[in-house]
Design a protein around this motif. Structure first.
Motif, PDB file in Angstrom:
ATOM      1  N   PRO A  36       0.788  -1.231   0.000  1.00  0.00           N
ATOM      2  CA  PRO A  36       0.000   0.000   0.000  1.00  0.00           C
ATOM      3  C   PRO A  36       0.825   1.289   0.000  1.00  0.00           C
ATOM      4  CG  PRO A  36      -0.780  -1.497   1.719  1.00  0.00           C
ATOM      5  CD  PRO A  36       0.417  -2.136   1.099  1.00  0.00           C
ATOM      6  N   ASP A  37       1.918   1.331   0.735  1.00  0.00           N
ATOM      7  CA  ASP A  37       2.671   2.597   0.804  1.00  0.00           C
ATOM      8  C   ASP A  37       3.308   2.934  -0.537  1.00  0.00           C
ATOM      9  OD1 ASP A  37       1.913   2.831   3.368  1.00  0.00           O
ATOM     10  OD2 ASP A  37       3.848   2.194   4.238  1.00  0.00           O
ATOM     11  N   THR A  38       3.996   1.951  -1.109  1.00  0.00           N
ATOM     12  CA  THR A  38       4.614   2.167  -2.412  1.00  0.00           C
ATOM     13  C   THR A  38       3.545   2.494  -3.447  1.00  0.00           C
ATOM     14  OG1 THR A  38       6.121   0.442  -1.761  1.00  0.00           O
ATOM     15  CG2 THR A  38       6.227   1.138  -4.047  1.00  0.00           C
ATOM     16  N   PHE A  39       2.427   1.789  -3.338  1.00  0.00           N
ATOM     17  CA  PHE A  39       1.337   1.988  -4.291  1.00  0.00           C
ATOM     18  C   PHE A  39       0.829   3.437  -4.224  1.00  0.00           C
ATOM     19  CE2 PHE A  39      -3.187   1.909  -5.446  1.00  0.00           C
ATOM     20  CZ  PHE A  39      -3.129   1.297  -6.683  1.00  0.00           C
ATOM     21  N   ALA A  40       0.609   3.934  -3.016  1.00  0.00           N
ATOM     22  CA  ALA A  40       0.124   5.319  -2.867  1.00  0.00           C
ATOM     23  C   ALA A  40       1.167   6.306  -3.407  1.00  0.00           C
ATOM     24  CB  ALA A  40      -0.196   5.622  -1.404  1.00  0.00           C
ATOM     25  N   LYS A  41       2.441   6.026  -3.176  1.00  0.00           N
ATOM     26  CA  LYS A  41       3.492   6.918  -3.696  1.00  0.00           C
ATOM     27  C   LYS A  41       3.527   6.874  -5.225  1.00  0.00           C
ATOM     28  CE  LYS A  41       6.727   7.089   0.188  1.00  0.00           C
ATOM     29  NZ  LYS A  41       6.571   5.811   0.961  1.00  0.00           N
ATOM     30  N   ARG A  42       3.338   5.677  -5.758  1.00  0.00           N
ATOM     31  CA  ARG A  42       3.335   5.545  -7.214  1.00  0.00           C
ATOM     32  C   ARG A  42       2.153   6.331  -7.813  1.00  0.00           C
ATOM     33  NH1 ARG A  42       4.360   0.775 -11.491  1.00  0.00           N
ATOM     34  NH2 ARG A  42       5.844  -0.086 -10.018  1.00  0.00           N
ATOM     35  N   LEU A  43       1.000   6.262  -7.131  1.00  0.00           N
ATOM     36  CA  LEU A  43      -0.159   7.047  -7.601  1.00  0.00           C
ATOM     37  C   LEU A  43       0.141   8.549  -7.532  1.00  0.00           C
ATOM     38  CD1 LEU A  43      -3.424   5.468  -6.102  1.00  0.00           C
ATOM     39  CD2 LEU A  43      -2.916   5.827  -8.523  1.00  0.00           C
ATOM     40  N   ASP A  44       0.723   8.974  -6.409  1.00  0.00           N
ATOM     41  CA  ASP A  44       1.089  10.399  -6.300  1.00  0.00           C
ATOM     42  C   ASP A  44       1.982  10.798  -7.466  1.00  0.00           C
ATOM     43  OD1 ASP A  44      -0.264  10.815  -3.942  1.00  0.00           O
ATOM     44  OD2 ASP A  44       1.503  10.596  -2.656  1.00  0.00           O
ATOM     45  N   PHE A  45       2.934   9.931  -7.763  1.00  0.00           N
ATOM     46  CA  PHE A  45       3.899  10.274  -8.812  1.00  0.00           C
ATOM     47  C   PHE A  45       3.208  10.428 -10.163  1.00  0.00           C
ATOM     48  CE2 PHE A  45       7.157   9.686 -11.997  1.00  0.00           C
ATOM     49  CZ  PHE A  45       8.213  10.431 -11.493  1.00  0.00           C
ATOM     50  N   ILE A  46       2.325   9.500 -10.496  1.00  0.00           N
ATOM     51  CA  ILE A  46       1.698   9.613 -11.823  1.00  0.00           C
ATOM     52  C   ILE A  46       0.826  10.871 -11.914  1.00  0.00           C
ATOM     53  CG2 ILE A  46      -0.308   8.103 -11.419  1.00  0.00           C
ATOM     54  CD1 ILE A  46       0.070   7.098 -14.306  1.00  0.00           C
ATOM     55  N   GLU A  69       1.363  13.679 -10.347  1.00  0.00           N
ATOM     56  CA  GLU A  69       2.104  14.931 -10.202  1.00  0.00           C
ATOM     57  C   GLU A  69       3.248  15.121 -11.188  1.00  0.00           C
ATOM     58  OE1 GLU A  69       2.968  14.977  -6.005  1.00  0.00           O
ATOM     59  OE2 GLU A  69       0.817  14.987  -5.548  1.00  0.00           O
ATOM     60  N   SER A  70       3.566  14.079 -11.956  1.00  0.00           N
ATOM     61  CA  SER A  70       4.741  14.144 -12.831  1.00  0.00           C
ATOM     62  C   SER A  70       4.424  14.598 -14.244  1.00  0.00           C
ATOM     63  CB  SER A  70       5.346  12.749 -12.928  1.00  0.00           C
ATOM     64  OG  SER A  70       4.353  11.865 -13.431  1.00  0.00           O
ATOM     65  N   GLY A  71       3.128  14.749 -14.570  1.00  0.00           N
ATOM     66  CA  GLY A  71       2.798  15.034 -15.963  1.00  0.00           C
ATOM     67  C   GLY A  71       2.583  13.763 -16.772  1.00  0.00           C
ATOM     68  N   LEU A  72       2.708  12.597 -16.120  1.00  0.00           N
ATOM     69  CA  LEU A  72       2.497  11.337 -16.832  1.00  0.00           C
ATOM     70  C   LEU A  72       1.022  11.070 -17.105  1.00  0.00           C
ATOM     71  CD1 LEU A  72       4.940   8.917 -14.958  1.00  0.00           C
ATOM     72  CD2 LEU A  72       4.875   9.267 -17.429  1.00  0.00           C
ATOM     73  N   LEU A  73       0.165  11.653 -16.284  1.00  0.00           N
ATOM     74  CA  LEU A  73      -1.262  11.357 -16.404  1.00  0.00           C
ATOM     75  C   LEU A  73      -1.985  12.564 -16.976  1.00  0.00           C
ATOM     76  CD1 LEU A  73      -3.264   9.072 -15.704  1.00  0.00           C
ATOM     77  CD2 LEU A  73      -3.852  10.368 -13.657  1.00  0.00           C
ATOM     78  N   TYR A  74      -2.886  12.314 -17.898  1.00  0.00           N
ATOM     79  CA  TYR A  74      -3.667  13.373 -18.521  1.00  0.00           C
ATOM     80  C   TYR A  74      -5.128  13.129 -18.167  1.00  0.00           C
ATOM     81  CZ  TYR A  74      -5.943  15.726 -22.509  1.00  0.00           C
ATOM     82  OH  TYR A  74      -6.752  16.492 -23.306  1.00  0.00           O
ATOM     83  N   ILE A  75      -5.691  13.981 -17.335  1.00  0.00           N
ATOM     84  CA  ILE A  75      -7.054  13.757 -16.831  1.00  0.00           C
ATOM     85  C   ILE A  75      -8.098  13.979 -17.934  1.00  0.00           C
ATOM     86  CG2 ILE A  75      -7.484  16.126 -16.007  1.00  0.00           C
ATOM     87  CD1 ILE A  75      -8.320  12.968 -13.978  1.00  0.00           C
TER      88      ILE A  75
END
Ligand SMILES: *[C@@H]1O[C@H](CO)[C@@H](O)[C@H](O)[C@H]1NC(C)=O
Ligand SMILES: *[C@@H]1O[C@H](CO)[C@@H](O)[C@H](O)[C@H]1NC(C)=O
Ligand SMILES: *[C@@H]1O[C@H](CO)[C@@H](O)[C@H](O)[C@H]1NC(C)=O
Ligand SMILES: *[C@@H]1O[C@H](CO)[C@@H](O)[C@H](O)[C@H]1NC(C)=O
Ligand SMILES: *[C@@H]1O[C@H](CO)[C@@H](O)[C@H](O)[C@H]1NC(C)=O
Ligand SMILES: *[C@@H]1O[C@H](CO)[C@@H](O)[C@H](O)[C@H]1NC(C)=O
Ligand SMILES: *[C@@H]1O[C@H](CO)[C@@H](O)[C@H](O)[C@H]1NC(C)=O
Ligand SMILES: *[C@@H]1O[C@H](CO)[C@@H](O)[C@H](O)[C@H]1NC(C)=O
Ligand SMILES: *[C@@H]1O[C@H](CO)[C@@H](O)[C@H](O)[C@H]1NC(C)=O
Ligand SMILES: *[C@@H]1O[C@H](CO)[C@@H](O)[C@H](O)[C@H]1NC(C)=O
Ligand SMILES: *[C@@H]1O[C@H](CO)[C@@H](O)[C@H](O)[C@H]1NC(C)=O
Length: 788
Positions: free
Chosen positions: A608-618, A620-626
């Motif tokens: 869960p911790d790594t998963f939440a960090k990975r979600l934060d990263f996507i 906040e990094s510009g990798l995700l386009y809403i």
């Protein structure tokens, strides 16, 4: 919208709720910045959609707020679509008079007649659209189900000494994308009636469709009438045009008909009533005569407003303190969720059936995620009709559609996602007259039988799917379809199978079928490469393990995990033959797509911790386009990691910065209301995991929200203490459901069927509410405490 309205007497209450909600709807949101929204007049799910069409630019939805001139007013549109413009057949155009009083001096072609609009004159609200052309003609429009009604107000004086006031109104046989294959128009010189038909191509599919129209006039005496071709007008009584290979799109021969009038009666107005039909011109005339017998503009408009009020009144919000911006964003999103699909019942020339027929599922790849779940909540009867129409399409076309418009098969972008729509409906009491046995047959057919052309229905690569458990990057399928998108198709097929397993488990299939499809729903893991890393510009992101391309022989291929991320590196990630392994998104993003198997995914990605960090990263990094729909669910996946507060914070990250009340206020194509339904469900605090009986709880953007189920009459209310209208205090500290402590971080649909009260206590920091393992939504390998 204050909840005290409910107490003030039913009669005035209804009109008050309606008119206030409508003031807060701005249909022009999304008419620039690629939203492609149709801002004109329509009934909820109506076939007739009357609007102005701009010449050139982004006119997919007809009108764009980009200052382009207006080339006409047409009667059917699709809203928010990508690709080429859709429909817009038989535009009409008014001239106050022809210079020198000579019909050959009026402009007939799109480019020549296109006229600027006067800035600030565009007016739009549900059921109504208006603007003033710089020729001083004021154009207003409203609709019934199959008929557009226009009211043109002409100048009352001659335009100049050479040009007496003698309005000419033409009908052009073109459509928006200039796709006409043939067309025919007839003129009735006694009444001025113009009628005809044309055959055109769909905007994102194969084949062709034929549509008919019937235009009648009121308000001025007919002077003469005739036909035109290019800019030559004559007194012919009918005209037939067929593309001959010389005049091909986009240079189809401009052709149509016109009726000219003497100066209008005292008020300077001419009404134009245009019926449309996919059956015949006679049916178009018949609908128009029946629906708007007296050309009564006000009455037609008022019926349209009532129809919208009825749909909107199931929602009540207490918006005290909340900005106008957020209120308008909210109500406009609700409105746009009910423009499509279109009810073409009684208008389907392809087969005879007593079942409803809806069209413009444009596309289910977009709409399964939030549009259909929202319609299920607000208007379950319409969702029932849509489910029945999907099943009827299967009966007559042999497969469910993934995309369908203008009576044609549209292109499939990934999986057979109608499976998700049907599973969602099955779990949510969409029952009235639905033949679930046939529905189950339809979804199993998608999972088992590969069609000849899986570019437009079903799934491709089924041999590999069944025997290898993934779509290999070098799959060689005998049938037709672009052999790309191996990663995104694999994860979508897996979730489609999850939904079939749920339907089997729910009583439609055998235990063996349940086991088989549940097993296949784990196939996402077959493309997971546990040691794959990812760098951006040479800097390691620090996350390990991504979906990766894989060949038939089991050897891994390579696609950079950030590739196809729209903001970082998007190159040909569409349905093109040279497309890539992920569709309109990166492997970074698709690695999160296992909506039925989240517990296993989180364990796979390191807990869960790594998963939440990975979600934060996507995020906040510009990798995700809403602005592309696959991103929606990623706002809420923190719930599965026991961090519902982070989902709540994420909702405020995107609204209003990406979804707002400006005309540019949609981040991508609205896709028939996908963006609108995302913002609505998010602001209501009940985003669904589509295809499952799960709504993630996040604090609504209003102090209280209520939904009344129009079938059961029960009201479900979510109200918050310590609510802050400016978005502080967004963390749930504790909750009570019908007075009892409630710690699960999700709701099921029974809350909306049975009604009830969910009380949230909010605070300014994350709490331990909804974080225990037993509070998380169910998953394939973890069924929750007592998931239904
Ligand atoms: C009218 O609006 C358009 C943009 O929609 C702008 O480009 C144009 O300059 C405006 N014209 C006037 C006269 O204000
Ligand atoms: C009216 O619109 C046309 C087409 O855009 C433009 O060429 C013309 O200059 C405009 N006239 C006025 C008076 O704004
Ligand atoms: C439009 O059609 C729907 C479905 O048949 C019907 O319920 C509704 O009353 C019609 N609306 C109007 C304004 O005629
Ligand atoms: C189109 O209209 C013409 C003239 O009314 C008619 O002869 C023809 O049959 C129509 N075509 C179709 C496909 O209905
Ligand atoms: C339209 O499509 C049908 C069915 O594929 C085909 O038979 C027909 O020839 C097409 N019509 C035109 C005018 O191309
Ligand atoms: C239609 O409604 C408008 C605005 O409410 C009003 O001004 C007008 O008089 C009405 N027209 C008719 C014919 O009732
Ligand atoms: C990567 O580098 C390019 C060129 O220096 C730069 O334009 C871009 O913004 C960088 N992208 C990221 C995500 O850092
Ligand atoms: C597997 O197939 C791929 C694609 O054809 C090829 O590049 C690779 O060398 C093959 N691997 C093995 C071990 O044969
Ligand atoms: C984008 O992807 C292509 C193909 O993988 C690659 O050649 C290119 O270097 C990438 N660009 C960036 C900025 O990462
Ligand atoms: C509104 O939304 C659009 C589209 O996402 C965005 O580009 C714009 O910056 C937003 N405007 C405001 C004022 O937040
Ligand atoms: C399911 O929907 C029907 C209407 O189609 C309604 O009569 C019934 O009450 C609903 N069932 C539940 C459990 O709410």
């Amino acid at each position: 919208m204050s909840s005290s309205w409910r107490s003030s007497g039913l009669f005035c209450l209804l009109s008050l709720v309606g008119s206030n909600a409508q003031k807060q709807i701005n249909p022009l949101i999304g008419t620039t910045n690629g939203g492609h929204v149709f801002p004109g007049a329509t009934l909820p799910f109506g076939m007739a959609k009357a609007g102005a069409d701009t010449n050139g630019g982004d006119n997919q939805g007809g009108f764009a707020s980009d200052g382009s001139p207006i080339m006409g007013f047409s009667h059917m549109h699709d809203s928010g679509t990508g690709g080429s413009p859709s429909l817009g057949n038989f535009p009409i155009f008014p001239h106050a008079g022809c210079p020198g009083d000579d019909i050959n001096n009026c402009a007939y072609t799109k480019d020549d007649r296109a006229t600027g609009l006067i800035n600030g004159t565009v007016e739009a609200y549900p059921g109504y659209f208006a603007l003033t052309l710089n020729s001083s003609i004021h154009a207003e429009m409203t609709v019934s189900n199959h008929t557009a009604l226009y009211r043109f107000t002409f100048p009352t004086e001659p335009l100049d000494s050479d040009t007496p006031l003698s309005p000419l109104i033409l009908v052009d046989l073109a459509d928006l994308p200039n796709s006409r294959i043939n067309g025919q128009v007839e003129v009735d010189s006694a009444t001025g009636r113009l009628s005809g038909n044309g055959t055109y191509s769909p905007s994102f599919g194969i084949g062709n469709y034929t549509v008919h129209f019937c235009a009648d006039f009121l308000g001025a005496a007919v002077r003469d009438s005739g036909v035109f071709s290019n800019n030559r007008a004559g007194v012919g009584r009918s005209l037939f045009v067929q593309e001959d290979g010389v005049n091909i799109s986009p240079q189809i021969l401009p052709a149509g008909a016109w009726t000219r009038f003497h100066a209008p009666d005292s008020n300077g107005q001419v009404l134009v009533r245009v019926g449309v039909s996919f059956i015949s011109a006679a049916q178009a005339c018949g609908s128009a005569e029946k629906e708007i017998p007296n050309f009564d503009f006000n009455q037609t408009l008022s019926a349209a407003e009532d129809a919208w009020n009825t749909k909107l009144n199931v929602i009540e919000i207490d918006a005290a303190g909340v900005s106008e911006e957020l209120q308008t964003t909210f109500w406009s999103g609700v409105y746009r969720s009910m423009i499509s699909p279109q009810d073409y019942t009684g208008e389907n020339p392809l087969w005879y059936s007593d079942e409803p027929y809806y069209d413009s599922y444009y596309c289910i790849w977009d709409s399964f995620r939030s549009i259909h779940p929202l319609i299920t909540l607000l208007d379950p009867h319409s969702q029932t009709l849509m489910a029945r129409s999907l099943i009827d399409i299967y009966r007559h076309e042999g497969k469910l559609p993934d995309c369908r418009m203008s009576l044609c098969k549209g292109f499939t972008q990934g999986g057979s996602n109608a499976n998700i729509v049907l599973a969602d409906a099955y779990l949510k009491n969409i029952t009235e007259g639905v033949d679930w046995a046939t529905a189950y047959q339809a979804v199993v057919s998608d999972a088992e039988d590969e069609p000849l052309n899986w570019a437009v229905e079903g799934r491709g690569g089924l041999e590999s799917w069944k025997h290898l458990g993934y779509i290999p990057t070098d799959d060689f399928d005998l049938n037709s379809g672009a052999r790309t998108r191996s990663i995104s198709r694999t994860v979508e097929y897996a979730y489609n199978d999850f939904c079939i397993a749920e339907m089997a488990k729910g009583g439609l299939g055998s235990v063996e079928a349940y086991q088989k499809y549940s097993q296949r729903s784990r196939n996402w893991k077959n493309m997971y490469k546990e040691d794959e890393t990812s760098s951006i510009n040479g800097t390691d992101t620090g996350f390990v393990g991504f979906l990766q391309s894989k060949f038939m022989n089991g050897t891994w291929g390579y696609q950079d995990p950030i590739f196809c991320s729209p903001l970082l590196n998007f190159t040909s990630c569409y349905l093109n033959p040279n497309g890539h392994e992920t569709y309109e998104g990166s492997s970074w993003m698709y690695t999160f797509f296992a909506p039925g198997d989240m517990a296993e995914l989180i364990a796979t990605l390191g807990g869960p911790d790594t998963f939440a960090k990975r979600l934060d990263f996507i995020h906040e990094s510009g990798l995700l386009y809403i602005g592309d729909e696959q991103a929606f669910l990623l706002v809420y996946l923190y719930h599965y990691a026991g961090r519902p507060g982070l989902s709540a914070a994420r909702t405020r990250f995107y609204i209003p910065s990406q979804f707002n009340d400006t005309i540019a206020g949609i981040p991508g194509n609205d896709d028939s209301g996908a963006m609108g339904s995302f913002s609505t469900l998010t602001m209501l605090g009940i985003f669904p995991n589509p295809g499952q009986n799960v709504y993630f709880i996040t604090p609504p953007f209003f102090k209280s929200v209520s939904l009344t189920n129009p079938q059961t009459g029960k009201t479900a209310t979510i109200s918050s203490t310590n609510f802050n209208p400016n978005g502080e205090n967004i963390y749930i500290q504790s909750a009570k459901l019908n007075g009892q402590p409630y710690t699960r971080n999700y709701l099921t649909h029974s809350f909306f069927l049975d009604g009830g009260m969910l009380e949230l206590e909010l605070g300014s920091t994350e709490s331990d509410w909804g974080t225990a393992k037993s509070d998380l939504p169910p998953s394939l390998t973890f069924s929750g405490e007592s998931a239904e």
